[in-house]
Design an enzyme around this catalytic site. Structure first.
Site, PDB file in Angstrom:
ATOM      1  N   GLU A  62      15.439 -13.567 -28.339  1.00  0.00           N
ATOM      2  CA  GLU A  62      15.088 -14.810 -28.515  1.00  0.00           C
ATOM      3  C   GLU A  62      16.425 -15.905 -28.806  1.00  0.00           C
ATOM      4  O   GLU A  62      16.554 -16.358 -29.764  1.00  0.00           O
ATOM      5  CB  GLU A  62      14.421 -14.849 -30.181  1.00  0.00           C
ATOM      6  CG  GLU A  62      13.208 -14.162 -30.223  1.00  0.00           C
ATOM      7  CD  GLU A  62      12.304 -14.409 -31.315  1.00  0.00           C
ATOM      8  OE1 GLU A  62      12.910 -15.194 -32.364  1.00  0.00           O
ATOM      9  OE2 GLU A  62      11.393 -13.878 -31.365  1.00  0.00           O
ATOM     10  N   GLU A  98       7.328  -8.447 -29.624  1.00  0.00           N
ATOM     11  CA  GLU A  98       7.091  -8.763 -31.047  1.00  0.00           C
ATOM     12  C   GLU A  98       5.723  -9.651 -31.111  1.00  0.00           C
ATOM     13  O   GLU A  98       5.445 -10.418 -30.315  1.00  0.00           O
ATOM     14  CB  GLU A  98       8.112  -9.850 -31.813  1.00  0.00           C
ATOM     15  CG  GLU A  98       9.361  -8.926 -31.836  1.00  0.00           C
ATOM     16  CD  GLU A  98      10.479 -10.092 -32.684  1.00  0.00           C
ATOM     17  OE1 GLU A  98      10.059 -10.889 -33.288  1.00  0.00           O
ATOM     18  OE2 GLU A  98      11.714  -9.700 -32.237  1.00  0.00           O
TER      19      GLU A  98
HETATM   20  C1  FCB Z   1      11.198 -13.298 -34.696  1.00  0.00           C
HETATM   21  C2  FCB Z   1      12.456 -12.120 -34.757  1.00  0.00           C
HETATM   22  C3  FCB Z   1      12.266 -11.117 -35.819  1.00  0.00           C
HETATM   23  C4  FCB Z   1      11.680 -11.334 -37.088  1.00  0.00           C
HETATM   24  C5  FCB Z   1      10.554 -12.266 -36.647  1.00  0.00           C
HETATM   25  C6  FCB Z   1       9.469 -12.402 -37.879  1.00  0.00           C
HETATM   26  O1  FCB Z   1      11.498 -14.516 -34.373  1.00  0.00           O
HETATM   27  O2  FCB Z   1      13.127 -11.813 -33.673  1.00  0.00           O
HETATM   28  O3  FCB Z   1      13.672 -10.829 -36.192  1.00  0.00           O
HETATM   29  O4  FCB Z   1      12.287 -12.388 -37.838  1.00  0.00           O
HETATM   30  O5  FCB Z   1      10.577 -13.177 -35.923  1.00  0.00           O
END
Ligand code: FCB
Length: 497
Positions: free
Chosen positions: A223, A404
Site C-alpha cells: 500500500e 487483504e
Molecule cells: C491495511 C494495512 C494493514 C491493516 C489493514 C486493516 O491498510 O495494509 O496493515 O492495517 O489495513
C-alpha cells in the site's frame, strides 16, 4: 495545487463528518468489461442471501481448483520482540512511542508475540487448512540500520517461518515492506530521499539471496498510497508528516523502489514471482451531476491510477500530474528512465479492498454505506467486484491475488471460550461472493487472503480494533479461533461458499 487536490487532502475529515446520502441515489458504478473472457474451472450457482447459509450443494459458489485460500499479517503488527536478535529501530517504533500518536499509547513492542509463538501460529494455520500465508519481512531485522551486511539472526527467523510453512503444506507469500522503515533511513530523509529506493533494492537483493529458493511469491511494497496519505498528508501514521508536496515525491520514490526490487529479483536469477500490493478504492460519483463525474475522475487518479498506471503502463496519469503542477517536488523528481524501472514486468498484482469512495462535485466525499469500527471503511461488497473487473478491463489479464480484505468487529471472548464474530462471517461471505462473481466474469483471481490471521496492532488504533480470524487474549497471548475461523475452515475444505 488545485481546489480538488486540497479537497482530496481533506478526504478523511469529510468521511468522518458527513452523514450517509439517501439510499438509491444515482451511482456511477464501474461495470465489467463487455465480452469478458469465459470462466475457467469455476462453477456458479444461486448466491445465498447475505448472512444466510447456502441453500443446497447445487446452489453453492464453487471456487476454481487450487484456489489459494489464505490469510495475511505484517511484521510490526504481530511479531513483537522489538529489541531481540539484533533488530534495529523502525519508524513505527519511534512513532508509536511518541506520546499521543497511538490509541492508549499502544506500541508493537510485544504485539501478538508471534516472534516467539510462530510455531503455534503455524499449527493454527494448518488447522484452518490455509493454502497461502502472506506475511511481511521486517527490514530492521535484516538490516538494523537499513544498509550493509545482513543480520543473520533476522534472516534465520524468516527461514524458520518459511520452512515451517512448507512443512505444513502452506505456500509462503512474503511482503518486503509493510511500512517499518529503518529509523536510520528516516533520519537520512526517509522516502523523500531517492537514495532510499536504492537502499530498498539492496535489502530486497539480500532477502532474495537468503530466501529466494523457498518463497514462490514476493510482494514489493504494501500500500504505497497509505504511506503517502496517512504518513505524509494526514500525518496519523509514521513518520507523521503533513506535507502534500513531500507526499507525492514519496509516492514516486516508493514506486521506484518497487521497480528496482522487481529488477533485483530478476537479476539474482531467482525463480519466484513478484508484484506490488495496492489498496484500490473504487471511486463513484456521489450524484449524477457532471461536476461529480469530473471530480471522481481526478479522485480516482490519486487513489488508483497513480499507482496502477505507473506500474502497469509505464506512465503517470496526465490529470494527476497536471493537478500537482510542474513545480511540484514529485514532477521535478521524475528522472529519465524512472518509469521504465517502475513498469518492469511483474508476474501478478496484489489487490487490497476495504471500501469504496463517493465523490461530490466539489471534490469532497460522502458516505453511502454502513461503516465499521474503522471510520474510513464503508461496507460495500460490490466494490470488490467492481475493482477486480476494472483492473482486468483496464490493465489486461494479469494474474490477481486479493491480499487483504476484512472487517474489525467488537469481539468478546465469552465465558464458554467462544468468540461470536458473525459480522465478520457475513462480511467475508459477501465479499467472497463478489470475488467469485468477478472470477465468473473472467477475472484471473488466483487467491484470497483475509486480513487478518490474528488480532494485532492496528497502527494508530493500537489494539482496540480486532481484525483477526483468531482472537488474541493479549494478557496471556492465548489464541482462540473465532466463529469466522471455523467458518473459513469449512469454506476452504469445501472450496466453496
Ligand atoms: C491495511 C494495512 C494493514 C491493516 C489493514 C486493516 O491498510 O495494509 O496493515 O492495517 O489495513
Amino acid at each position: 495545487m488545485s481546489m480538488l487536490t486540497r479537497r482530496h487532502l481533506l478526504r478523511q475529515a469529510a468521511l468522518s463528518a458527513t452523514a450517509a446520502t439517501p439510499a438509491g441515489a444515482a451511482l456511477g458504478t464501474v461495470t465489467a468489461a463487455a465480452g469478458a473472457t469465459a470462466l475457467t474451472g469455476c462453477q456458479s450457482g444461486d448466491s445465498a442471501a447475505p448472512g444466510e447459509p447456502a441453500a443446497s450443494p447445487a446452489a453453492r459458489l464453487h471456487f476454481p481448483a487450487n484456489f489459494g485460500w489464505g490469510a495475511a499479517t505484517s511484521a510490526y503488527q504481530i511479531e513483537g520482540a522489538a529489541k531481540e536478535d539484533g533488530r534495529g529501530e523502525s519508524v513505527w517504533d519511534t512513532f508509536s512511542r511518541t506520546p499521543g500518536r497511538t490509541r492508549n499509547g499502544d506500541t508493537g513492542d510485544v504485539a501478538a508475540d508471534h516472534y516467539h509463538r510462530y510455531a503455534e501460529d503455524l499449527d493454527l494455520m494448518r488447522d484452518l487448512g490455509l493454502r497461502s500465508y502472506r506475511f511481511s519481512i521486517s527490514w530492521p531485522r535484516i538490516q538494523p540500520d537499513g544498509t550493509g551486511a545482513a543480520n543473520q539472526r533476522g534472516l534465520d527467523f524468516y527461514r524458520r517461518l518459511v520452512d515451517g510453512l512448507h512443512e505444513r503444506g502452506i505456500s509462503p507469500m512474503a511482503t518486503l515492506f509493510h511500512w517499518d522503515l529503518p529509523q536510520t533511513l528516516q533520519d537520512a530523509g526517509g522516502w523523500e530521499s531517492r537514495d532510499v529506493a536504492y537502499r530498498f533494492a539492496d535489502y530486497a537483493a539480500t532477502v532474495f539471496a537468503a530466501l529466494g529458493d523457498r518463497v514462490p511469491v514476493w510482494l514489493t511494497i504494501n500500500e504505497p498510497k497509505t504511506v503517502v496519505q496517512n504518513g505524509y498528508l494526514y500525518g496519523h501514521h509514521a513518520p507523521g508528516r503533513q506535507d502534500p508536496d513531500a507526499a507525492y515525491l514519496v509516492a514516486h520514490h516508493l514506486q521506484l523502489a518497487h521497480g528496482l526490487a522487481v529488477q533485483a529479483l530478476r537479476a539474482g536469477g531467482h525463480g519466484g514471482r513478484i508484484g506490488p500490493a495496492f489498496n484500490l478504492h473504487p471511486c463513484y460519483p456521489a450524484d449524477d451531476s457532471s461536476g461529480a463525474t469530473e471530480a471522481t475522475r481526478l479522485y480516482d487518479g490519486y487513489e488508483n491510477r497513480l499507482y496502477l498506471d505507473s506500474a502497469l503502463k509505464g506512465s503517470y496519469p496526465e490529470d494527476v500530474l497536471a493537478d500537482l503542477g510542474p513545480t511540484s517536488r514529485m514532477v521535478r523528481g521524475i528522472r529519465d528512465g524512472d518509469l521504465k524501472i517502475i513498469s518492469s514486468p511483474i508476474d501478478l498484482l496484489a489487490v487490497q479492498y476495504y471500501t469504496p469512495i463517493y465523490v461530490t462535485a466539489t471534490g469532497g466525499t460522502v458516505r453511502r454505506w454502513p461503516t465499521s469500527e474503522a471510520s474510513w471503511q464503508q461496507i460495500y461488497p460490490d466494490g470488490m467486484y467492481d475493482i477486480l473487473t476494472r483492473v482486468t478491463r483496464d490493465y489486461g489479464s494479469i494474474p490477481l491475488t486479493v491480499t487483504e480484505n476484512g472487517l474489525p468487529t467488537p469481539d468478546v471472548l465469552a465465558a464458554d471460550g467462544t468468540v461470536e464474530d458473525t459480522g465478520r462471517v457475513n462480511f467475508l461471505r459477501d465479499h467472497l461472493a463478489a470475488a467469485h462473481r468477478a472470477v465468473t466474469d473472467g477475472v484471473p483471481l488466483e487467491s484470497f487472503h483475509v486480513w487478518s490471521l490474528l488480532d494485532n496492532f492496528e497502527w494508530a488504533e493500537g489494539y482496540d480494533q480486532r481484525w483477526g480470524l483468531i482472537y488474541v487474549d493479549y494478557p496471556t497471548q492465548r489464541r482462540v479461533l473465532k466463529r469466522s475461523a471455523h467458518w473459513y475452515r469449512q469454506v476452504i475444505a469445501d472450496n466453496a461458499l
